[in-house]
Write a protein that holds these residues in place. Structure first.
Motif, PDB file in Angstrom:
ATOM      1  N   ASP A  16       0.854  -1.189   0.000  1.00 40.54           N
ATOM      2  CA  ASP A  16       0.000   0.000   0.000  1.00 40.54           C
ATOM      3  C   ASP A  16       0.893   1.244   0.000  1.00 40.54           C
ATOM      4  O   ASP A  16       1.693   1.447   0.916  1.00 40.54           O
ATOM      5  N   VAL A  17       0.779   2.075  -1.016  1.00 42.23           N
ATOM      6  CA  VAL A  17       1.605   3.283  -1.131  1.00 42.23           C
ATOM      7  C   VAL A  17       1.368   4.208   0.065  1.00 42.23           C
ATOM      8  O   VAL A  17       2.318   4.801   0.598  1.00 42.23           O
ATOM      9  N   ALA A  18       0.140   4.305   0.540  1.00 44.37           N
ATOM     10  CA  ALA A  18      -0.167   5.171   1.686  1.00 44.37           C
ATOM     11  C   ALA A  18       0.596   4.726   2.933  1.00 44.37           C
ATOM     12  O   ALA A  18       1.018   5.560   3.742  1.00 44.37           O
ATOM     13  N   ARG A  19       0.788   3.437   3.088  1.00 45.52           N
ATOM     14  CA  ARG A  19       1.568   2.925   4.237  1.00 45.52           C
ATOM     15  C   ARG A  19       3.002   3.433   4.175  1.00 45.52           C
ATOM     16  O   ARG A  19       3.565   3.861   5.183  1.00 45.52           O
ATOM     17  N   ILE A  20       3.590   3.399   2.989  1.00 47.61           N
ATOM     18  CA  ILE A  20       4.959   3.887   2.825  1.00 47.61           C
ATOM     19  C   ILE A  20       5.003   5.401   3.051  1.00 47.61           C
ATOM     20  O   ILE A  20       5.928   5.908   3.701  1.00 47.61           O
ATOM     21  N   GLU A  21       4.005   6.122   2.554  1.00 43.70           N
ATOM     22  CA  GLU A  21       3.944   7.572   2.787  1.00 43.70           C
ATOM     23  C   GLU A  21       3.907   7.873   4.285  1.00 43.70           C
ATOM     24  O   GLU A  21       4.592   8.791   4.753  1.00 43.70           O
ATOM     25  N   SER A  50       7.997   9.456  -5.473  1.00 43.28           N
ATOM     26  CA  SER A  50       8.940   8.712  -4.640  1.00 43.28           C
ATOM     27  C   SER A  50       8.253   7.676  -3.746  1.00 43.28           C
ATOM     28  O   SER A  50       8.784   6.589  -3.555  1.00 43.28           O
ATOM     29  N   ALA A  51       7.082   7.964  -3.209  1.00 41.32           N
ATOM     30  CA  ALA A  51       6.402   6.993  -2.351  1.00 41.32           C
ATOM     31  C   ALA A  51       6.042   5.733  -3.137  1.00 41.32           C
ATOM     32  O   ALA A  51       6.202   4.621  -2.637  1.00 41.32           O
ATOM     33  N   GLN A  52       5.570   5.897  -4.380  1.00 40.97           N
ATOM     34  CA  GLN A  52       5.292   4.726  -5.231  1.00 40.97           C
ATOM     35  C   GLN A  52       6.573   3.947  -5.501  1.00 40.97           C
ATOM     36  O   GLN A  52       6.574   2.718  -5.487  1.00 40.97           O
ATOM     37  N   CYS A  53       7.637   4.665  -5.773  1.00 42.20           N
ATOM     38  CA  CYS A  53       8.929   4.046  -6.063  1.00 42.20           C
ATOM     39  C   CYS A  53       9.417   3.230  -4.863  1.00 42.20           C
ATOM     40  O   CYS A  53       9.834   2.086  -5.004  1.00 42.20           O
ATOM     41  N   LYS A 110      19.955 -17.640 -10.434  1.00 42.74           N
ATOM     42  CA  LYS A 110      19.541 -16.282 -10.753  1.00 42.74           C
ATOM     43  C   LYS A 110      18.189 -15.974 -10.116  1.00 42.74           C
ATOM     44  O   LYS A 110      17.347 -16.855  -9.983  1.00 42.74           O
ATOM     45  N   MET A 111      18.017 -14.702  -9.752  1.00 42.93           N
ATOM     46  CA  MET A 111      16.718 -14.240  -9.284  1.00 42.93           C
ATOM     47  C   MET A 111      16.231 -13.177 -10.262  1.00 42.93           C
ATOM     48  O   MET A 111      16.953 -12.226 -10.561  1.00 42.93           O
ATOM     49  N   LEU A 112      15.030 -13.370 -10.765  1.00 44.00           N
ATOM     50  CA  LEU A 112      14.390 -12.410 -11.669  1.00 44.00           C
ATOM     51  C   LEU A 112      13.296 -11.696 -10.893  1.00 44.00           C
ATOM     52  O   LEU A 112      12.588 -12.313 -10.082  1.00 44.00           O
ATOM     53  N   ILE A 113      13.148 -10.396 -11.143  1.00 42.79           N
ATOM     54  CA  ILE A 113      12.086  -9.641 -10.476  1.00 42.79           C
ATOM     55  C   ILE A 113      11.343  -8.784 -11.491  1.00 42.79           C
ATOM     56  O   ILE A 113      11.881  -8.416 -12.531  1.00 42.79           O
ATOM     57  N   SER A 114      10.102  -8.476 -11.150  1.00 41.18           N
ATOM     58  CA  SER A 114       9.300  -7.547 -11.929  1.00 41.18           C
ATOM     59  C   SER A 114       8.487  -6.726 -10.944  1.00 41.18           C
ATOM     60  O   SER A 114       8.005  -7.247  -9.941  1.00 41.18           O
ATOM     61  N   LEU A 115       8.361  -5.422 -11.230  1.00 41.89           N
ATOM     62  CA  LEU A 115       7.643  -4.495 -10.360  1.00 41.89           C
ATOM     63  C   LEU A 115       6.569  -3.778 -11.168  1.00 41.89           C
ATOM     64  O   LEU A 115       6.743  -3.538 -12.356  1.00 41.89           O
ATOM     65  N   THR A 116       5.498  -3.412 -10.473  1.00 43.41           N
ATOM     66  CA  THR A 116       4.478  -2.591 -11.102  1.00 43.41           C
ATOM     67  C   THR A 116       3.792  -1.763 -10.021  1.00 43.41           C
ATOM     68  O   THR A 116       3.811  -2.141  -8.845  1.00 43.41           O
ATOM     69  N   HIS A 117       3.228  -0.636 -10.420  1.00 45.79           N
ATOM     70  CA  HIS A 117       2.494   0.170  -9.452  1.00 45.79           C
ATOM     71  C   HIS A 117       1.468   1.040 -10.145  1.00 45.79           C
ATOM     72  O   HIS A 117       1.578   1.359 -11.322  1.00 45.79           O
ATOM     73  N   ILE A 118       0.451   1.360  -9.368  1.00 41.02           N
ATOM     74  CA  ILE A 118      -0.549   2.347  -9.753  1.00 41.02           C
ATOM     75  C   ILE A 118      -0.623   3.332  -8.594  1.00 41.02           C
ATOM     76  O   ILE A 118       0.157   3.244  -7.651  1.00 41.02           O
ATOM     77  N   LYS A 119      -1.529   4.256  -8.648  1.00 39.12           N
ATOM     78  CA  LYS A 119      -1.584   5.333  -7.657  1.00 39.12           C
ATOM     79  C   LYS A 119      -1.509   4.837  -6.212  1.00 39.12           C
ATOM     80  O   LYS A 119      -0.739   5.356  -5.414  1.00 39.12           O
ATOM     81  N   SER A 121      -1.152   1.423  -5.005  1.00 33.98           N
ATOM     82  CA  SER A 121      -0.493   0.179  -4.637  1.00 33.98           C
ATOM     83  C   SER A 121       0.669  -0.144  -5.571  1.00 33.98           C
ATOM     84  O   SER A 121       0.729   0.331  -6.705  1.00 33.98           O
ATOM     85  N   ALA A 122       1.565  -0.956  -5.031  1.00 37.74           N
ATOM     86  CA  ALA A 122       2.721  -1.423  -5.793  1.00 37.74           C
ATOM     87  C   ALA A 122       2.846  -2.924  -5.567  1.00 37.74           C
ATOM     88  O   ALA A 122       2.541  -3.429  -4.483  1.00 37.74           O
TER      89      ALA A 122
END
Length: 130
Positions: A16-21, A50-53, A110-119, A121-122
Protein backbone atom coordinates in the motif's frame (compact mmCIF):
# COMPACT_ATOMS: atom_id res chain seq x y z
CA UNK A 1 10.56 -25.56 -3.03
CA UNK A 2 8.70 -26.34 -6.21
CA UNK A 3 8.24 -29.37 -8.45
CA UNK A 4 9.21 -27.37 -11.54
CA UNK A 5 12.78 -28.38 -12.47
CA UNK A 6 14.01 -24.91 -13.40
CA UNK A 7 12.24 -22.94 -10.66
CA UNK A 8 13.68 -22.94 -7.13
CA UNK A 9 11.31 -20.40 -5.59
CA UNK A 10 8.64 -17.78 -6.25
CA UNK A 11 7.53 -14.82 -4.16
CA UNK A 12 4.99 -12.05 -4.63
CA UNK A 13 4.01 -9.04 -2.56
CA UNK A 14 1.57 -6.13 -2.70
CA UNK A 15 2.34 -2.88 -0.88
CA UNK A 16 0.00 0.00 0.00
CA UNK A 17 1.60 3.28 -1.13
CA UNK A 18 -0.17 5.17 1.69
CA UNK A 19 1.57 2.92 4.24
CA UNK A 20 4.96 3.89 2.83
CA UNK A 21 3.94 7.57 2.79
CA UNK A 22 3.06 7.29 6.50
CA UNK A 23 6.40 5.63 7.27
CA UNK A 24 8.24 8.39 5.41
CA UNK A 25 6.32 11.11 7.31
CA UNK A 26 6.64 9.44 10.69
CA UNK A 27 10.19 8.04 10.53
CA UNK A 28 11.83 9.84 7.59
CA UNK A 29 15.50 9.06 7.05
CA UNK A 30 15.60 6.47 9.84
CA UNK A 31 13.05 4.38 7.93
CA UNK A 32 14.86 4.84 4.61
CA UNK A 33 18.28 3.95 6.00
CA UNK A 34 16.95 0.85 7.79
CA UNK A 35 15.16 -0.58 4.74
CA UNK A 36 16.74 0.77 1.55
CA UNK A 37 20.25 0.91 0.11
CA UNK A 38 21.91 4.21 -0.74
CA UNK A 39 21.35 3.51 -4.45
CA UNK A 40 17.64 2.86 -3.91
CA UNK A 41 17.29 6.03 -1.84
CA UNK A 42 19.05 8.11 -4.50
CA UNK A 43 16.89 6.62 -7.28
CA UNK A 44 13.53 6.98 -5.51
CA UNK A 45 14.21 10.36 -3.89
CA UNK A 46 14.86 11.88 -7.32
CA UNK A 47 11.39 10.90 -8.54
CA UNK A 48 8.21 12.94 -8.22
CA UNK A 49 6.38 9.70 -7.29
CA UNK A 50 8.94 8.71 -4.64
CA UNK A 51 6.40 6.99 -2.35
CA UNK A 52 5.29 4.73 -5.23
CA UNK A 53 8.93 4.05 -6.06
CA UNK A 54 9.74 3.09 -2.45
CA UNK A 55 6.57 0.99 -2.23
CA UNK A 56 7.53 -0.99 -5.34
CA UNK A 57 10.99 -1.63 -3.91
CA UNK A 58 9.55 -2.58 -0.53
CA UNK A 59 7.26 -5.08 -2.30
CA UNK A 60 10.27 -6.39 -4.24
CA UNK A 61 12.23 -6.98 -1.03
CA UNK A 62 9.29 -8.90 0.44
CA UNK A 63 8.84 -10.92 -2.77
CA UNK A 64 12.56 -11.75 -2.92
CA UNK A 65 12.58 -12.90 0.72
CA UNK A 66 9.56 -15.11 0.01
CA UNK A 67 11.21 -16.60 -3.08
CA UNK A 68 14.21 -17.48 -0.90
CA UNK A 69 11.82 -19.09 1.57
CA UNK A 70 13.31 -17.23 4.54
CA UNK A 71 11.41 -14.02 4.92
CA UNK A 72 13.63 -11.58 6.76
CA UNK A 73 15.46 -14.14 8.88
CA UNK A 74 18.54 -16.32 8.77
CA UNK A 75 20.73 -13.35 7.83
CA UNK A 76 18.43 -12.14 5.05
CA UNK A 77 17.63 -8.46 5.64
CA UNK A 78 15.69 -5.80 3.73
CA UNK A 79 18.90 -3.93 2.85
CA UNK A 80 20.49 -7.20 1.71
CA UNK A 81 17.84 -7.49 -1.01
CA UNK A 82 17.64 -4.51 -3.31
CA UNK A 83 16.51 -3.38 -6.74
CA UNK A 84 19.09 -2.32 -9.28
CA UNK A 85 18.73 -1.54 -12.96
CA UNK A 86 19.93 -3.35 -16.05
CA UNK A 87 21.21 -1.91 -19.32
CA UNK A 88 17.70 -1.21 -20.61
CA UNK A 89 16.48 0.20 -17.27
CA UNK A 90 14.79 -3.05 -16.25
CA UNK A 91 14.73 -3.90 -12.55
CA UNK A 92 17.35 -6.37 -11.40
CA UNK A 93 17.65 -8.25 -8.12
CA UNK A 94 20.74 -7.34 -6.11
CA UNK A 95 21.56 -9.74 -3.28
CA UNK A 96 24.16 -9.46 -0.53
CA UNK A 97 26.34 -12.43 0.45
CA UNK A 98 23.85 -13.84 2.99
CA UNK A 99 21.00 -13.85 0.46
CA UNK A 100 23.27 -15.29 -2.23
CA UNK A 101 24.22 -18.12 0.14
CA UNK A 102 20.54 -19.01 0.64
CA UNK A 103 19.98 -18.84 -3.11
CA UNK A 104 22.91 -21.19 -3.75
CA UNK A 105 21.68 -23.60 -1.07
CA UNK A 106 18.42 -23.82 -3.03
CA UNK A 107 20.39 -24.61 -6.19
CA UNK A 108 19.34 -21.36 -7.83
CA UNK A 109 21.62 -19.41 -10.14
CA UNK A 110 19.54 -16.28 -10.75
CA UNK A 111 16.72 -14.24 -9.28
CA UNK A 112 14.39 -12.41 -11.67
CA UNK A 113 12.09 -9.64 -10.48
CA UNK A 114 9.30 -7.55 -11.93
CA UNK A 115 7.64 -4.50 -10.36
CA UNK A 116 4.48 -2.59 -11.10
CA UNK A 117 2.49 0.17 -9.45
CA UNK A 118 -0.55 2.35 -9.75
CA UNK A 119 -1.58 5.33 -7.66
CA UNK A 120 -2.43 3.43 -4.46
CA UNK A 121 -0.49 0.18 -4.64
CA UNK A 122 2.72 -1.42 -5.79
CA UNK A 123 3.39 -5.07 -6.51
CA UNK A 124 6.45 -7.18 -7.19
CA UNK A 125 7.22 -10.77 -8.07
CA UNK A 126 10.49 -12.65 -7.70
CA UNK A 127 11.45 -15.95 -9.33
CA UNK A 128 14.51 -18.04 -8.50
CA UNK A 129 15.76 -20.06 -11.44
CA UNK A 130 18.19 -22.98 -11.49
Amino acid sequence: MTDLPHIAGVGIDLCDVARIERMLKTHGDAFLKRIFTDDEIAYCSARADSAQCYAARFAAKEAMSKALGTGFSGGVTPKGLSVGHGEMGEPTAVLDSAAKAVMQKLGAKKMLISLTHIKDSAEAIAVLSR
